[in-house]
Design a protein around this motif. Structure first.
Motif, PDB file in Angstrom:
ATOM      1  N   VAL A   1       0.849  -1.190   0.000  1.00  0.00           N
ATOM      2  CA  VAL A   1       0.000   0.000   0.000  1.00  0.00           C
ATOM      3  C   VAL A   1       0.888   1.244   0.000  1.00  0.00           C
TER       4      VAL A   1
ATOM      5  N   ARG B   1      -7.669  -5.926  -0.426  1.00  0.00           N
ATOM      6  CA  ARG B   1      -7.997  -4.751   0.374  1.00  0.00           C
ATOM      7  C   ARG B   1      -9.341  -4.200  -0.063  1.00  0.00           C
TER       8      ARG B   1
ATOM      9  N   GLU C   1     -10.435  -2.234  -3.517  1.00  0.00           N
ATOM     10  CA  GLU C   1      -9.663  -2.656  -4.680  1.00  0.00           C
ATOM     11  C   GLU C   1     -10.548  -3.391  -5.683  1.00  0.00           C
TER      12      GLU C   1
END
Length: 562
Positions: free
Chosen positions: A41, A98, A101
């Motif tokens: 990330v 996540r 996404e």
């Protein structure tokens, strides 16, 4: 010879001076800690503290892989993208999915809206499964959930609501959910159960599926092997070759008031009932039966080992039983025996190994699996006990049947091994669930328990019970953990994934090597995932005093590196 003499001196001194309460956690590794940069990330996005709940505890396999769901915080993080699944391969962390996404294997524009706690699983081969709500793209109310599988960095869709599935003998059906019983067999094949409708949507039944190359194949439930419509598939436990035992409820013809529940044994492409609701339990008088017309299903828990031996809990009914005519019991099924079904224990029975105690109830819950069986045939569960010698005195105990002998590992009120005299196990459900138990295939048991200190204060932790009978503390409230050099933190609470029968298709936080993956919260409200060696080293001041005289290693705390 000199070494033996030194050990004799050490043991003599240890006998003279009682060990103080330990203060350091044993050999362990810090896998993740809040405040750490999260891999995969944006820079500045870190792991955030989470509550020490079992649903957030990491899953662990025998290779040492871990899988966990965690919270993120930092730049650009909001409620639409603050949860993520991570995989640990023993060396590094990898982002699996996540929220927010693009959903793997789905049409353009479809995203993960929320990641689910209850559909996570981890195979022995390092594959992971997880469920997610979907949003965007072609998502409708009938297709807004999917089950995903990821391995070696590649994620695919295992099943999605609204998708067609072909049954061998009834044609095409539509997957309507909810999806449950997400399990892996020893070959790494993913399984799940779900409700299905026919093409017109006029009929709804359940089935159990195996996933291969992204395709779902029905194993039982309106197949040639098990053609009866199923209303519920409540629990499934797999064995090594993909055979399974399941608690199911069948649909009966209109007008029949009784719900027909049963435990089935599925192997070799065919399903055989182990026991049916309404059957006469072996060894009981006439008019006794499994279940009761007023109970939806009499079977609460099902567990199976690699040999196909099955254990389950059940209500029994007979008007002569005290109270409301119901009695809870634990049963074992061994297909290799001439009389395969036997009772392990029932409420109101006296323990043969403890004649001063009678079982007053057996702890079971459809949402957890406090009943387990391993490949050695050991059976573990929780029970409430009443004292015969002291009427009115009741206890909670962790029960284990080994080699035909049923006894407890511990009960509340007993001295806690490894802690100062006067420290006793305490029944305190506010600390951990009574179902915090995990057995492995070699007979070790990790369990969570609370205790009362001699000064009246309370503590808690995770303990290890060896098959030979010894009990030792693994992780305790108050343990000091050096998360990195010169950064020592104190454990305030913990949780580990438990209640999965060994070899039953569900991953847990305790493996066959004796390793424990545990989520801990420190007193400064930070959290971490620790991988703990279940073979602790001695830590007492007595041993430290003889460090130069004998080769006795002090328990060392792990160093946090990332």
């Amino acid at each position: 010879m000199v070494c033996c003499e030194i050990w004799l001196v050490v043991l003599t001194v240890l006998a003279l001076f009682p060990a103080p309460c330990r203060s350091e956690l044993g050999k362990h590794q810090v896998v993740m800690i809040s405040g750490q940069q999260a891999p995969g990330v944006a820079d500045g996005v870190t792991f955030r503290s989470v509550s020490q709940q079992e649903i957030l505890a990491p899953l662990l396999n025998n290779q040492g892989d871990l899988f966990f769901l965690t919270w993120l915080e930092g730049p650009g993080v909001d409620t639409t993208n603050d949860w993520a699944n991570y995989f640990y391969d023993g060396d590094s962390l990898r982002l699996v999915a996540r929220e927010g996404e693009t959903a793997a294997g789905q049409p353009r524009g479809v995203r993960y809206e929320s990641l689910y706690f209850g559909h996570r699983n981890l195979s022995e081969q390092g594959a992971v499964a997880f469920g997610a709500d979907l949003t965007g793209g072609d998502v409708t109310g009938a297709s807004d959930f999917a089950l995903f599988e990821s391995q070696a960095g590649t994620t695919t869709t295992a099943a999605r609501l609204g998708s067609p599935i072909t049954f061998p003998n009834v044609g095409e059906r539509t997957l309507t959910g909810p999806i449950s019983n997400v399990t892996y067999d020893s070959n790494g094949f993913l399984h799940y159960s779900s409700r299905v409708n026919d093409v017109s949507g006029n009929e709804s039944t359940q089935a159990f599926f195996r996933v291969r190359s992204g395709r779902s194949t029905p194993l039982f439930g309106q197949t040639s092997a098990y053609p009866d419509p199923l209303q519920f598939v409540t629990q499934v436990s797999l064995e090594e070759n993909g055979g399974s035992s399941a608690a199911v409820t069948r649909l009966l013809p209109l007008g029949n008031r009784r719900v027909d529940s049963q435990i089935i044994d599925f192997r070799g492409g065919s399903a055989t009932p182990i026991v049916n609701e309404g059957d006469l339990p072996p060894g009981y008088p006439e008019f006794t039966e499994f279940g009761n017309p007023n109970i939806t299903t009499p079977f609460m828990n099902v567990a199976r080992n690699a040999e196909g031996k099955t254990v389950f809990t059940s209500w029994l009914y007979n008007g002569i039983f005290a109270g409301n005519g119901l009695r809870r019991s634990v049963w074992a099924y061994d297909p290799s025996l001439d009389e395969p079904l036997r009772e392990v224990i029932a409420a109101t029975q006296t323990l043969a190994a403890r004649p001063d105690f009678r079982v007053s109830d057996i702890y079971s819950d459809g949402s957890v699996q406090p009943l387990q069986i391993n490949d050695l045939g050991d059976v573990a569960f929780y029970a409430n006990l009443s004292s015969i010698a002291a009427p009115g005195e009741n206890h909670m105990a962790l029960m284990v049947e080994r080699d035909g002998v049923l006894d407890w590992i511990y009960r509340d009120g007993e001295q806690v091994p490894g802690l100062p005299a006067g420290t006793t196990f305490y029944r305190n459900p506010t600390f951990t669930s009574e179902s915090g138990i995990q057995m492995n295939r070699v007979g070790q048991i990790a369990f969570s328990a609370s205790y009362r200190n001699p000064d009246g204060s309370f503590g808690g932790g995770v303990f290890l019970a060896e098959r030979e009978g010894g009990v030792i503390p693994l992780v305790l409230r108050g343990d000091q953990v050096e998360v990195e050099p010169n950064d020592v933190r104190e454990i305030q609470g913990m949780a580990f994934a438990s209640d999965a029968s060994p070899g039953g298709g569900l991953a847990s936080g305790f493996n066959d090597n004796g390793d424990l993956a545990v989520l801990v919260r420190f007193t400064d409200d930070t959290t971490a995932i620790l991988l703990v060696d279940a073979i602790p080293e001695p830590t007492t001041m007595s041993l430290l005093g003889f460090a130069l005289m004998a080769p006795i290693p002090r328990r060392r705390v792990g160093v946090y590196r990332y």
